[in-house]
Design a protein around this motif. Structure first.
Motif, PDB file in Angstrom:
ATOM      1  N   THR A  51       0.853  -1.200   0.000  1.00 41.99           N
ATOM      2  CA  THR A  51       0.000   0.000   0.000  1.00 41.99           C
ATOM      3  C   THR A  51       0.885   1.244   0.000  1.00 41.99           C
ATOM      4  N   PRO A  52       1.248   1.760  -1.154  1.00 40.35           N
ATOM      5  CA  PRO A  52       2.170   2.891  -1.219  1.00 40.35           C
ATOM      6  C   PRO A  52       1.524   4.259  -1.015  1.00 40.35           C
ATOM      7  N   TYR A  53       0.203   4.292  -0.799  1.00 34.74           N
ATOM      8  CA  TYR A  53      -0.484   5.578  -0.643  1.00 34.74           C
ATOM      9  C   TYR A  53      -1.174   5.646   0.712  1.00 34.74           C
ATOM     10  N   ALA A  54      -1.330   6.872   1.218  1.00 32.09           N
ATOM     11  CA  ALA A  54      -2.015   7.061   2.508  1.00 32.09           C
ATOM     12  C   ALA A  54      -2.643   8.447   2.552  1.00 32.09           C
ATOM     13  N   ARG A  55      -3.733   8.540   3.316  1.00 35.47           N
ATOM     14  CA  ARG A  55      -4.380   9.829   3.581  1.00 35.47           C
ATOM     15  C   ARG A  55      -4.421  10.060   5.085  1.00 35.47           C
ATOM     16  N   HIS A  56      -4.161  11.284   5.480  1.00 33.49           N
ATOM     17  CA  HIS A  56      -4.139  11.637   6.897  1.00 33.49           C
ATOM     18  C   HIS A  56      -5.567  11.802   7.415  1.00 33.49           C
ATOM     19  N   ILE A  57      -5.847  11.239   8.593  1.00 30.13           N
ATOM     20  CA  ILE A  57      -7.169  11.350   9.219  1.00 30.13           C
ATOM     21  C   ILE A  57      -7.144  12.395  10.342  1.00 30.13           C
ATOM     22  N   ARG A  58      -6.266  12.198  11.299  1.00 30.50           N
ATOM     23  CA  ARG A  58      -6.162  13.175  12.385  1.00 30.50           C
ATOM     24  C   ARG A  58      -4.853  12.963  13.135  1.00 30.50           C
ATOM     25  N   THR A  59      -4.438  14.018  13.866  1.00 28.45           N
ATOM     26  CA  THR A  59      -3.215  13.977  14.670  1.00 28.45           C
ATOM     27  C   THR A  59      -3.471  14.656  16.014  1.00 28.45           C
ATOM     28  N   ILE A  60      -3.013  14.003  17.085  1.00 29.36           N
ATOM     29  CA  ILE A  60      -3.094  14.595  18.420  1.00 29.36           C
ATOM     30  C   ILE A  60      -1.719  14.473  19.067  1.00 29.36           C
ATOM     31  N   GLY A  61      -1.421  15.350  20.006  1.00 28.18           N
ATOM     32  CA  GLY A  61      -0.119  15.311  20.663  1.00 28.18           C
ATOM     33  C   GLY A  61      -0.186  15.774  22.106  1.00 28.18           C
ATOM     34  N   THR A  62       0.733  15.287  22.896  1.00 28.60           N
ATOM     35  CA  THR A  62       0.841  15.689  24.306  1.00 28.60           C
ATOM     36  C   THR A  62       2.308  15.901  24.641  1.00 28.60           C
ATOM     37  N   GLU A  63       2.563  16.646  25.704  1.00 28.72           N
ATOM     38  CA  GLU A  63       3.924  16.873  26.180  1.00 28.72           C
ATOM     39  C   GLU A  63       3.970  16.610  27.681  1.00 28.72           C
ATOM     40  N   ALA A  64       4.975  15.861  28.083  1.00 32.91           N
ATOM     41  CA  ALA A  64       5.136  15.552  29.513  1.00 32.91           C
ATOM     42  C   ALA A  64       6.555  15.082  29.768  1.00 32.91           C
ATOM     43  N   LYS A  65       7.105  15.541  30.862  1.00 38.66           N
ATOM     44  CA  LYS A  65       8.419  15.115  31.325  1.00 38.66           C
ATOM     45  C   LYS A  65       9.486  15.245  30.245  1.00 38.66           C
ATOM     46  N   GLY A  66       9.434  16.355  29.503  1.00 39.16           N
ATOM     47  CA  GLY A  66      10.472  16.631  28.519  1.00 39.16           C
ATOM     48  C   GLY A  66      10.308  15.921  27.192  1.00 39.16           C
ATOM     49  N   THR A  67       9.153  15.268  26.971  1.00 36.37           N
ATOM     50  CA  THR A  67       8.943  14.514  25.734  1.00 36.37           C
ATOM     51  C   THR A  67       7.623  14.912  25.087  1.00 36.37           C
ATOM     52  N   LYS A  68       7.652  15.112  23.797  1.00 37.45           N
ATOM     53  CA  LYS A  68       6.429  15.344  23.014  1.00 37.45           C
ATOM     54  C   LYS A  68       6.043  14.023  22.360  1.00 37.45           C
ATOM     55  N   THR A  69       4.800  13.587  22.577  1.00 40.24           N
ATOM     56  CA  THR A  69       4.290  12.357  21.977  1.00 40.24           C
ATOM     57  C   THR A  69       3.168  12.707  21.004  1.00 40.24           C
TER      58      THR A  69
END
Length: 264
Positions: free
Chosen positions: A197-215
């Motif tokens: 599957t060489p193609y993809a479409r983005h659905i959604r992105t969420i992020g958090t930051e804690a203890k010096g790390t962004k996830t």
């Protein structure tokens, strides 16, 4: 009784009175012209040595006769008067096959076919497609990218499509959102090399930051064919863009993908 036949030679020029100005025929040097407004005819005159110029309208089927005084008389082709003028009686009808010659030297199926409206629209749409990565990516040092994984999603109690994936990336706290999303997209492009599957479409992105790390978690749908959309992840092009921007394109669990062992 008048008899009708096709005009040739100089008589065709005179028919400009009925059918408009004659156009120069340059053969295949120009696109085919539209059908003529009038099909020219030459009718027998009242005596054996005279003739009458006439024409058949291809729009409404009327017979037009050029009179001696320059006026044009019209009558319906299938009327009694029209058939009499053509010298046809009874149930006989004028047939264009009497005057048209079929060219069998050209195979219709071999002629080039013009693009459909849908193909034209898709081509124009493709010209507007942009890179799957953000237009502007904040400069980020290589050590700020801490790792990434790709997971096929499954939802308890629900039938989940096999083409739905989640990309999880970790970065140092404070990294710009553009670099974080680019990292997730590049990770997916690297992982896609292990799939069909060489193609993809983005659905959604969420992020958090804690203890010096962004996830960051980004959800995509994978596909074998290019989906409709202005932003589509195409595996090979995306990997090239990742290298150009210095974004890692590798999955932590699987190790670096060939050609991407360094940043980008």
């Amino acid at each position: 009784m008048r008899q009708g036949h096709i005009i040739s030679g100089a008589a065709m020029t005179a028919m400009a009175v009925l059918s408009g100005c004659a156009a120069q025929d340059r053969g295949l040097a120009e696109p085919p012209r539209a059908k003529p407004a009038t099909l020219p005819l030459q009718l027998e005159g009242p005596t054996a040595d005279t003739s009458v110029l006439a024409g058949i309208s291809t729009k409404n089927g009327e017979l037009m006769i050029l009179e001696n005084d320059g006026t044009v008389t019209t009558t319906k082709l299938d009327s009694a008067r029209g058939q009499q003028a053509l010298g046809r009686g009874g149930d006989a009808m004028f047939n264009l096959s009497d005057v048209l010659v079929e060219d069998e030297s050209i195979i219709v199926d071999d002629l080039p076919k013009p693009p459909t409206a849908q193909e034209i629209a898709m081509e124009e749409f493709a010209k507007r497609r942009r890179s799957a990565l953000p237009a502007k990516i904040a400069a980020t040092p290589p050590e700020a990218f801490l790792g990434a994984t790709v997971t096929l999603l499954s939802i308890a109690g629900q039938k989940t499509p096999q083409d739905l994936v989640a990309v999880h990336v970790q970065l140092r706290e404070g990294v710009d959102e553009s670099a974080a999303f680019a990292y997730a997209t590049c990770t997916l492009a690297a992982w896609a090399r292990t799939t069909d599957t060489p193609y993809a479409r983005h659905i959604r992105t969420i992020g958090t930051e804690a203890k010096g790390t962004k996830t960051v978690e980004s959800i995509f749908t994978m596909s074998k064919k290019s989906p409709i959309g202005l932003r589509v992840m195409e595996r090979e092009q995306t990997l090239r863009d990742c290298r150009a921007h210095g974004i890692p394109a590798r999955v932590t669990a699987a190790g670096p993908v060939e050609g991407t062992d360094k940043n980008g």
